[in-house]
Design a protein around this motif. Structure first.
Motif, PDB file in Angstrom:
ATOM      1  N   GLY A 110      -0.730  75.356  56.441  1.00 24.31           N
ATOM      2  CA  GLY A 110      -0.306  75.168  55.055  1.00 24.31           C
ATOM      3  C   GLY A 110      -1.486  75.324  54.108  1.00 24.31           C
ATOM      4  N   ALA A 149       6.959  73.289  55.982  1.00 22.51           N
ATOM      5  CA  ALA A 149       5.991  73.299  57.089  1.00 22.51           C
ATOM      6  C   ALA A 149       5.718  74.724  57.543  1.00 22.51           C
ATOM      7  CB  ALA A 149       6.507  72.461  58.260  1.00 22.51           C
ATOM      8  N   TYR A 162       8.707  83.946  65.130  1.00 18.17           N
ATOM      9  CA  TYR A 162       7.707  82.874  64.990  1.00 18.17           C
ATOM     10  C   TYR A 162       8.027  82.029  63.741  1.00 18.17           C
ATOM     11  CZ  TYR A 162       3.639  80.698  62.911  1.00 18.17           C
ATOM     12  OH  TYR A 162       2.816  79.792  62.285  1.00 18.17           O
ATOM     13  N   GLY A 194      -0.269  79.458  62.183  1.00 19.99           N
ATOM     14  CA  GLY A 194      -0.399  79.414  60.731  1.00 19.99           C
ATOM     15  C   GLY A 194      -0.783  78.031  60.254  1.00 19.99           C
ATOM     16  N   ARG A 235       3.497  77.652  67.993  1.00 20.69           N
ATOM     17  CA  ARG A 235       2.586  77.636  69.156  1.00 20.69           C
ATOM     18  C   ARG A 235       3.168  78.568  70.207  1.00 20.69           C
ATOM     19  NH1 ARG A 235       0.959  72.452  67.000  1.00 20.69           N
ATOM     20  NH2 ARG A 235       1.248  73.143  64.860  1.00 20.69           N
ATOM     21  N   GLY A 245       0.327  68.822  58.323  1.00 17.09           N
ATOM     22  CA  GLY A 245      -0.937  68.100  58.228  1.00 17.09           C
ATOM     23  C   GLY A 245      -1.503  67.987  59.626  1.00 17.09           C
ATOM     24  N   SER A 246      -2.684  68.539  59.847  1.00 17.52           N
ATOM     25  CA  SER A 246      -3.201  68.635  61.218  1.00 17.52           C
ATOM     26  C   SER A 246      -4.686  68.352  61.286  1.00 17.52           C
ATOM     27  CB  SER A 246      -3.014  70.066  61.757  1.00 17.52           C
ATOM     28  OG  SER A 246      -1.715  70.523  61.535  1.00 17.52           O
TER      29      SER A 246
HETATM   30  C1  LIG Z   1       2.436  76.737  61.050  1.00 16.98           C
HETATM   31  C2  LIG Z   1       2.109  76.011  62.108  1.00 16.98           C
HETATM   32  O1  LIG Z   1       2.160  74.633  62.100  1.00 16.98           O
HETATM   33  C3  LIG Z   1       2.923  73.919  61.125  1.00 16.98           C
HETATM   34  C4  LIG Z   1       3.403  72.691  61.796  1.00 16.98           C
HETATM   35  C5  LIG Z   1       2.620  71.562  61.862  1.00 16.98           C
HETATM   36  C6  LIG Z   1       1.463  71.478  61.081  1.00 16.98           C
HETATM   37  C7  LIG Z   1       1.154  72.445  60.176  1.00 16.98           C
HETATM   38  C8  LIG Z   1      -0.052  72.326  59.303  1.00 16.98           C
HETATM   39  O2  LIG Z   1      -0.748  71.300  59.366  1.00 16.98           O
HETATM   40  O3  LIG Z   1      -0.388  73.279  58.587  1.00 16.98           O
HETATM   41  C9  LIG Z   1       2.037  73.600  59.943  1.00 16.98           C
HETATM   42  O4  LIG Z   1       2.809  73.291  58.819  1.00 16.98           O
HETATM   43  C10 LIG Z   1       1.691  76.626  63.371  1.00 16.98           C
HETATM   44  O5  LIG Z   1       1.441  75.896  64.333  1.00 16.98           O
HETATM   45  O6  LIG Z   1       1.616  77.867  63.450  1.00 16.98           O
END
Ligand SMILES: C=C(O[C@H]1C=CC=C(C(=O)O)[C@@H]1O)C(=O)O
Length: 462
Positions: free
Chosen positions: A432, A372, A396, A430, A416, A285-286
């Motif tokens: 989610g 994740a 990766y 990547g 990263r 979650g970003s």
């Molecule tokens: C797949 C990645 O982040 C993962 C880790 C934190 C948040 C993520 C997200 O919000 O999608 C991803 O699951 C990446 O940085 O390449």
């Protein structure tokens, strides 16, 4: 295993030779303060092609190793078990000269694993096995302000003990001397860059969402690549320097192996073991950082209350909880996620802790990949990634870290990150995908996730 402070090194070497026993003899001693990154850089000047660098998120433990005393590589489906079996055998004869045990010192294995051994490997990752871990020849550990040097001898039965000891101690002196030299300015400039098939990547999202619907898959992580070419060879030590200044809240890692270097600044721990305590985390979650304090706060609130991101995060919590409950006691996981902030991003974060005596590599195997990086359910999500993602992930998104001779250690998730090959570098990012995901927003999210590496490559002058 013998842990000793009484018997001299020379005696250990003679004993091993007389017994015709191929073994690792390790000497751990405190040395004057040096920066492990300078040691990493010195290793290259002194001709070591294999190197690694690691610092944890609190910078409590920083480790750099050069050379390979002993390498375990395995590309079979049982890579975790096989590496563990070889290491367990090594431990039986190992002799460690030390005055006390310190986390992250002494003979340890450092390395990593490919994300998915079932996905055919391309030229990009040709040099890497699906699992490779090695005991460095020389290693420094900076921990709570003190520095230890570990030297690992591998005694082959044909060797002469005096020659071996003299040669090794001479190299120790050179490495420590050379580690006083500061890093050279990277002066990187890039002549070319491209995002690999961005339109195709965006278009693949609804196709994958459709397949998820049909196959009953709730979440799939899709990643993509960016490529850059510099004018000259890229010096990984300079990039690491920029990463550790620019991303102080992350693990900073590098595996310089067979001529290419996988490195990055990841916020995500997979699993850490110290004594009987395991710590892990759920990170998914970003949202981007705000430009002002107010905007940052608004983004935090938006993320904490965003249903799509909470759903993505909950899949990770469910999976890690079930692994921890199966293998540990006293598992502690808060009900609600908190936040983790890095320089460019804010993530939903749930810390996880448990107690137990499971082997660290077994924990790594059971946890990798969490949703994740893979998805839910795991096998079906991995099948979709194999079918639809136009990327050879290599290391990766996979476990990168170390395991020491007492069974302690730590693995992060290789995010990263990028792979340097001479003047070329590939970056990976990547995100989610769930049924509510909007392809263009997911594309923007991956752009943010390239930023830590891009900034380190171009934006910082020493
Ligand atoms: C797949 C990645 O982040 C993962 C880790 C934190 C948040 C993520 C997200 O919000 O999608 C991803 O699951 C990446 O940085 O390449």
């Amino acid at each position: 295993m013998i842990r000793t402070e009484q018997q001299g090194l020379h005696q250990s070497l003679l004993t091993a030779l007389e017994a015709r026993m191929e073994t690792i003899i390790s000497v751990v001693k405190k040395v004057e303060w040096i920066d492990p990154l300078f040691f990493y850089a010195a290793g290259k000047r002194l001709g070591f092609t294999e190197r690694f660098y690691w610092s944890d998120t609190t910078q409590r433990v920083t480790i750099a190793g050069v050379g390979t005393a002993f390498t375990i590589a395995d590309s079979s489906k049982q890579r975790f078990q096989n590496i563990r079996a070889v290491w367990d055998k090594c431990l039986q004869n190992m002799i460690v000269h030390r005055s006390s045990y310190e986390f992250g010192t002494g003979p340890l294995l450092f390395g990593g694993f490919a994300f998915d051994p079932l996905k055919p490997r391309t030229q990009l990752w040709a040099e890497y096995d699906d699992g490779v871990m090695w005991v460095p020849s020389y290693m420094v550990t900076l921990k709570d302000g003190e520095v230890w040097l570990t030297t690992n001898y591998v005694v082959h039965t044909t060797e002469n003990a005096i020659d071996l000891q003299e040669k090794t101690e001479e190299m120790e002196r050179k490495l420590l001397q050379q580690s006083k030299h500061p890093l050279v300015d990277a002066g990187l400039s890039f002549v070319w860059e491209e995002e690999v098939k961005p339109q195709e990547w965006i278009q693949s999202i609804p196709i994958v969402q459709e397949a998820m619907n049909v196959r009953d898959v709730s979440k799939v992580v899709l990643a993509r690549e960016m490529r850059l070419r510099a004018k000259n060879h890229i010096d990984s030590a300079a990039v690491l320097q920029a990463l550790r200044i620019g991303q102080p809240d992350c693990y900073i890692f590098a595996l310089d192996y067979k001529g290419s270097c996988f490195l990055g600044a990841t916020p995500e721990r997979l699993i850490r073991k110290e004594a009987d305590v395991f710590t892990s985390m759920c990170l998914a979650g970003s949202i981007g950082r705000g430009k002002t304090e107010q905007e940052d706060y608004e983004n935090e609130e938006a993320l904490l209350h965003d249903e799509k991101n909470r759903t993505e995060h909950a899949y990770v919590v469910d999976m890690i909880r079930s692994v921890m409950n199966a293998l540990c006691d006293e598992v502690q996981i808060p009900y609600e996620p908190g936040l983790m902030k890095t320089k460019h991003l804010i993530h939903l974060h749930t810390p996880v802790q448990g107690k137990g005596d499971t082997h660290l590599l077994e924990m790594v195997e059971r946890l990798h990949p969490t949703p994740a990086l893979g998805g839910t359910p795991r096998d079906e999500a991995l099948a979709l990634i194999r079918e639809h993602e136009v990327l050879d992930r290599g290391f990766y998104g996979a476990p990168i870290g170390w395991l020491d001779y007492e069974g302690n250690g730590e693995f992060a998730v290789g995010l990263r990150s990028g792979l340097i090959k001479g003047a070329d570098v590939s970056l990976f990012a990547g995100c989610g995908i769930v049924s509510e995901s909007d392809p263009s927003l997911e594309y923007e999210e991956t752009k943010m996730k390239f930023k830590p590496m891009l900034t380190a490559l171009g934006g910082y002058k020493l």
